[in-house]
Design a protein around this motif. Structure first.
Motif, PDB file in Angstrom:
ATOM      1  N   LEU A   1      44.361  32.747  37.481  1.00 12.03           N
ATOM      2  CA  LEU A   1      42.918  32.675  37.658  1.00 12.03           C
ATOM      3  C   LEU A   1      42.769  30.751  37.934  1.00 12.03           C
ATOM      4  O   LEU A   1      41.697  31.106  38.593  1.00 12.03           O
ATOM      5  N   LEU A   2      44.008  30.136  37.918  1.00  7.04           N
ATOM      6  CA  LEU A   2      43.328  28.756  38.026  1.00  7.04           C
ATOM      7  C   LEU A   2      43.216  28.178  39.758  1.00  7.04           C
ATOM      8  O   LEU A   2      43.384  27.434  40.059  1.00  7.04           O
ATOM      9  N   GLY A   3      43.803  28.528  40.690  1.00  5.84           N
ATOM     10  CA  GLY A   3      44.757  29.101  41.479  1.00  5.84           C
ATOM     11  C   GLY A   3      43.553  28.956  42.192  1.00  5.84           C
ATOM     12  O   GLY A   3      43.625  27.731  43.666  1.00  5.84           O
ATOM     13  N   GLU A   4      42.504  29.751  42.314  1.00  5.00           N
ATOM     14  CA  GLU A   4      41.286  29.204  43.378  1.00  5.00           C
ATOM     15  C   GLU A   4      40.626  28.169  42.982  1.00  5.00           C
ATOM     16  O   GLU A   4      39.793  27.275  43.880  1.00  5.00           O
ATOM     17  N   SER A   5      40.167  28.341  41.100  1.00  8.92           N
ATOM     18  CA  SER A   5      39.173  26.923  41.262  1.00  8.92           C
ATOM     19  C   SER A   5      39.887  25.895  41.013  1.00  8.92           C
ATOM     20  O   SER A   5      38.744  24.371  41.173  1.00  8.92           O
ATOM     21  N   ASP A   6      41.258  26.190  40.578  1.00  7.94           N
ATOM     22  CA  ASP A   6      41.545  24.738  40.570  1.00  7.94           C
ATOM     23  C   ASP A   6      42.813  24.551  40.418  1.00  7.94           C
ATOM     24  O   ASP A   6      44.089  25.073  39.840  1.00  7.94           O
ATOM     25  N   PRO A   7      43.722  24.329  41.724  1.00  8.21           N
ATOM     26  CA  PRO A   7      44.485  24.800  42.170  1.00  8.21           C
ATOM     27  C   PRO A   7      46.344  23.887  41.311  1.00  8.21           C
ATOM     28  O   PRO A   7      47.257  23.815  41.267  1.00  8.21           O
ATOM     29  N   LYS A   8      45.167  22.192  41.405  1.00  7.31           N
ATOM     30  CA  LYS A   8      46.298  21.366  40.523  1.00  7.31           C
ATOM     31  C   LYS A   8      46.215  21.894  39.270  1.00  7.31           C
ATOM     32  O   LYS A   8      47.795  22.016  38.878  1.00  7.31           O
ATOM     33  N   ALA A   9      45.382  22.401  38.540  1.00  5.57           N
ATOM     34  CA  ALA A   9      45.825  22.951  37.567  1.00  5.57           C
ATOM     35  C   ALA A   9      47.014  24.323  37.029  1.00  5.57           C
ATOM     36  O   ALA A   9      48.317  24.390  36.591  1.00  5.57           O
TER      37      ALA A   9
ATOM     38  N   MET B   1      49.526  29.318  44.973  1.00  5.32           N
ATOM     39  CA  MET B   1      49.841  29.738  44.117  1.00  5.32           C
ATOM     40  C   MET B   1      49.071  30.827  43.172  1.00  5.32           C
ATOM     41  O   MET B   1      50.178  31.751  41.716  1.00  5.32           O
ATOM     42  N   GLU B   2      48.596  31.704  43.950  1.00  2.00           N
ATOM     43  CA  GLU B   2      47.661  32.831  43.233  1.00  2.00           C
ATOM     44  C   GLU B   2      48.837  34.066  43.012  1.00  2.00           C
ATOM     45  O   GLU B   2      48.763  34.729  42.468  1.00  2.00           O
ATOM     46  N   TRP B   3      49.718  34.235  44.844  1.00  2.00           N
ATOM     47  CA  TRP B   3      50.254  34.926  44.274  1.00  2.00           C
ATOM     48  C   TRP B   3      50.969  34.183  43.701  1.00  2.00           C
ATOM     49  O   TRP B   3      52.145  35.487  42.826  1.00  2.00           O
TER      50      TRP B   3
END
Length: 178
Positions: free
Chosen positions: A122-130, A1-3
């Motif tokens: 930003l959320l992709g690593e810390s909170d993938p669901k978000a 999701m980060e990409w």
């Protein structure tokens, strides 16, 4: 999701020296190839028009067009049909609930696709669901509504290629999780 977030953030900012560097260095193409590999998609080859042509296309597609904007770059516009509606307010609440704020100097709405892309990254690593919630709830509807329009109206082929690819990547992400 980060990409998905990083590519969205990099390509929906007003094109400037950063995008020019990303294109010249091949880092944006490499990010697309990494995302394509992860989703089992063929990687598109990004057109690399001169910066002035990208700027003209960006303005015509997303900022000002005497014939009307083909694709206003706001998630809320795709969801509500207007700026500063319920979707934009819900997105602001979502950012606040997840500790995200816009940077000083950001002078656009929080549902602009560049801001949305950064939030997803930003959320992709810390909170993938978000991050997935943002991508599915805000980015996907925009791409569903505007990807074909951008592909048709973009004289450079750059934004059309990005939108078409991001739409396919999100669909592949959704299918993988279903």
């Amino acid at each position: 999701m980060e990409w998905i977030g990083l590519i969205t953030a990099a390509t929906f900012r007003a094109p400037g020296k950063a995008l020019e560097r990303d294109l010249a260095s091949g880092s944006l193409q490499a990010a697309i190839e990494e995302l394509a590999r992860a989703r089992g998609l063929p990687p598109p080859r990004l057109p690399n028009p001169p910066l002035a042509e990208l700027q003209a296309a960006y303005t015509r597609l997303f900022v000002a067009n005497p014939e009307g904007l083909p694709a206003p770059p706001y998630a809320g516009y795709a969801l509500d049909g207007r700026l500063m509606g319920g979707a934009e307010e819900a997105l602001e609440r979502f950012y606040a609930e997840h500790g995200l704020v816009t940077q000083k100097g950001w002078d656009d709405l929080p549902d602009h696709l560049a801001a949305l892309g950064e939030a997803i990254a930003l959320l992709g690593e810390s909170d993938p669901k978000a991050a997935r919630t943002l991508a599915r709830g805000y980015l996907a509807p925009w791409l569903e509504r505007y990807a074909e329009v951008v592909a048709r109206e973009d004289p450079t082929g750059f934004y059309g290629t990005i939108c078409t690819f991001l739409k396919k990547a999100l669909e592949a992400e959704h299918e993988a999780r279903s």
